[in-house]
Scaffold this active site. Structure first.
Site, mmCIF file in Angstrom:
data_model
loop_
_atom_site.group_PDB
_atom_site.id
_atom_site.type_symbol
_atom_site.label_atom_id
_atom_site.label_comp_id
_atom_site.label_asym_id
_atom_site.label_seq_id
_atom_site.Cartn_x
_atom_site.Cartn_y
_atom_site.Cartn_z
ATOM 1 N N GLU A 40 0.797 -1.237 0.000
ATOM 2 C CA GLU A 40 0.000 0.000 0.000
ATOM 3 C C GLU A 40 0.828 1.286 0.000
ATOM 4 O OE1 GLU A 40 -2.691 -0.344 3.318
ATOM 5 O OE2 GLU A 40 -3.718 -2.074 2.477
ATOM 6 N N GLU A 77 -6.109 -10.924 -1.334
ATOM 7 C CA GLU A 77 -6.919 -10.730 -0.110
ATOM 8 C C GLU A 77 -8.406 -10.668 -0.449
ATOM 9 O OE1 GLU A 77 -5.478 -7.392 2.214
ATOM 10 O OE2 GLU A 77 -3.386 -7.835 1.781
HETATM 11 C C1 XIL Z 1 -6.012 -6.461 8.396
HETATM 12 C C2 XIL Z 1 -6.303 -7.612 9.352
HETATM 13 O O1 XIL Z 1 -7.222 -8.496 8.734
HETATM 14 C C3 XIL Z 1 -6.853 -7.072 10.642
HETATM 15 O O2 XIL Z 1 -6.991 -8.125 11.598
HETATM 16 C C4 XIL Z 1 -5.913 -6.015 11.200
HETATM 17 O O3 XIL Z 1 -6.506 -5.440 12.337
HETATM 18 C C5 XIL Z 1 -5.628 -4.938 10.179
HETATM 19 O O4 XIL Z 1 -5.140 -5.542 8.999
HETATM 20 N N1 XIL Z 1 -4.948 -4.863 3.708
HETATM 21 C C6 XIL Z 1 -3.899 -5.637 4.150
HETATM 22 C C7 XIL Z 1 -4.071 -6.514 5.319
HETATM 23 O O5 XIL Z 1 -2.831 -5.655 3.502
HETATM 24 O O6 XIL Z 1 -2.891 -6.683 6.051
HETATM 25 C C8 XIL Z 1 -5.162 -6.005 6.218
HETATM 26 O O7 XIL Z 1 -5.379 -6.962 7.250
HETATM 27 C C9 XIL Z 1 -6.433 -5.753 5.432
HETATM 28 C C10 XIL Z 1 -6.208 -4.699 4.385
#
Ligand code: XIL
Length: 371
Positions: free
Chosen positions: A167, A280
């Site tokens: 990101e 994701e």
């Molecule tokens: C999220 C997790 O699922 C949560 O448990 C945590 O509190 C925050 O991070 N993009 C990403 C992930 O790259 O690492 C994130 O995961 C969701 C958004």
């Protein structure tokens, strides 16, 4: 084609979405046998096409809740820890990092011959509190690089691919090269990000190295798509050892998805010589009305529509969902529905039963061109 226009659901969603959903439901009835339920796993369906299906796991339930572990093992050929490799949980104080939970997940992957993704070495959102002043000071980039190197080195030879940087692009921040307004990026620019990739390559020469980012799927996200393409091009032209682009794929049911735009974007990423993985996937139902059947149908249709386009791109190597079951999803807290109902955003429901989204993934895999 049968006329579905009088169907109760057709009144709630547009015709195209409805037909896609109907198609997924029909396809789900036609399956070959594998496990006790008679369903071929997502893992096998993906393997048949030269793709990999994986899921994010969380050490808490993975090692305490057998039905969850079974669900992971049934469908996934690859796992990625939800938070267990991130900086804040692994190094809450300046003392040496503690990889206890990440190690347990790595061992679980080894014991069950699952591929392991590493997530994530460099992410503006996750440095521990003690790093705050250092990161904004003169030694910030050095500390972030040291962290990335040590983390990746620790798991050397055990992680198939790393999200080295997560990101980093935020056009809304108005910074040079559309980089996010974060001290190491402000000071080091794209060269610093290239250095992160060099450090990762040195730390584990065999691991594939990915840049991971979100919000490139929808019509309205053109600015981010363009910014990310230019960024990836610059990284490559600097010689950074990057192998792939991870597309998070946190989707929103009912957002405007333009297949042609997305196809073009995927092929432009591929033209840079990069592999692509959806890393994701989940589908938020925040915009949908409460009725469960309607939500499940629209979520499934959106999943299918998205994956069909994704899998058509030959550079795509696989799909990872951000969780396997609605029981454990970050969206419940991170992005709650206004009516406080639980989101139905993942392939299995709260009790590990397959939802239409599971069948939509199965169907998309079954129709994916072979690699
Ligand atoms: C999220 C997790 O699922 C949560 O448990 C945590 O509190 C925050 O991070 N993009 C990403 C992930 O790259 O690492 C994130 O995961 C969701 C958004």
């Amino acid at each position: 084609m049968r006329d579905y226009s009088g169907h109760w659901l057709a009144k709630h969603i547009d015709r195209r979405t409805f037909l896609l959903a109907a198609g997924a439901a029909i396809a789900s009835a036609r399956v070959s046998s594998a496990d006790e339920s008679g369903e071929t796993s997502l893992r096998q369906r993906a393997e048949k096409k030269g793709l990999v299906f994986g899921t994010q796991v969380n050490a808490g339930p993975l090692f305490s809740l057998k039905p969850y572990q079974d669900a992971v093992l049934r469908d996934a050929a690859m796992i990625v820890p939800e938070n267990e490799m991130k900086w804040r949980p692994t190094q809450p104080t300046a003392r040496q990092a503690n990889y206890f939970n990440a190690e347990r997940i790595a061992k679980f992957a080894e014991d069950n011959t699952l591929l392991l993704r590493g997530h994530t070495a460099v992410w503006h959102q996750n440095p521990p509190a003690w790093t705050k002043d250092i990161i904004s000071g003169d030694d910030g980039e050095k500390l972030v690089l040291k962290h990335a190197r040590e983390l990746i080195e620790h798991f050397r030879g055990r992680v198939m691919e790393w999200d080295v940087v997560n990101e980093a692009i935020a056009p809304e921040d108005g910074m040079p090269d559309n980089l996010r307004n974060w001290a190491p990026y402000n000071k080091g620019g794209i060269d610093f990000i290239a250095d992160c990739f060099y450090a990762a390559r040195q730390a584990d020469p065999k691991a594939k190295l990915y840049y991971n980012d979100y919000s490139v799927y929808y019509q309205s996200q053109g600015l981010r798509r363009d910014a990310i393409l230019v960024f990836l091009e610059k990284l490559k032209s600097k010689g950074a050892p990057i192998d792939g682009f991870g597309i998070q794929s946190h989707l929103i049911a009912n957002a405007e998805f333009d297949e042609a735009i997305y196809r073009r974007f995927l092929s432009e990423v591929a033209d840079l010589g990069l592999k692509i993985r959806a890393t994701e996937l989940d589908v938020s139902d925040v915009r949908l009305e409460p009725d469960i059947q309607i939500r499940d149908t629209i979520v499934a249709a959106h999943t299918k529509q998205y994956l069909d386009v994704l899998f058509d791109e030959p550079a795509v190597v696989g799909l990872v969902t951000w969780g396997m079951t609605d029981r454990f999803s970050w969206l419940h807290e991170g992005w709650p529905r206004r009516d406080r109902l639980r989101q139905r955003c993942l392939p299995l429901d709260d009790n590990f039963a397959r939802k239409p989204m599971w069948y939509a993934i199965a169907d998309a895999l079954d129709h994916a061109p072979s690699r």
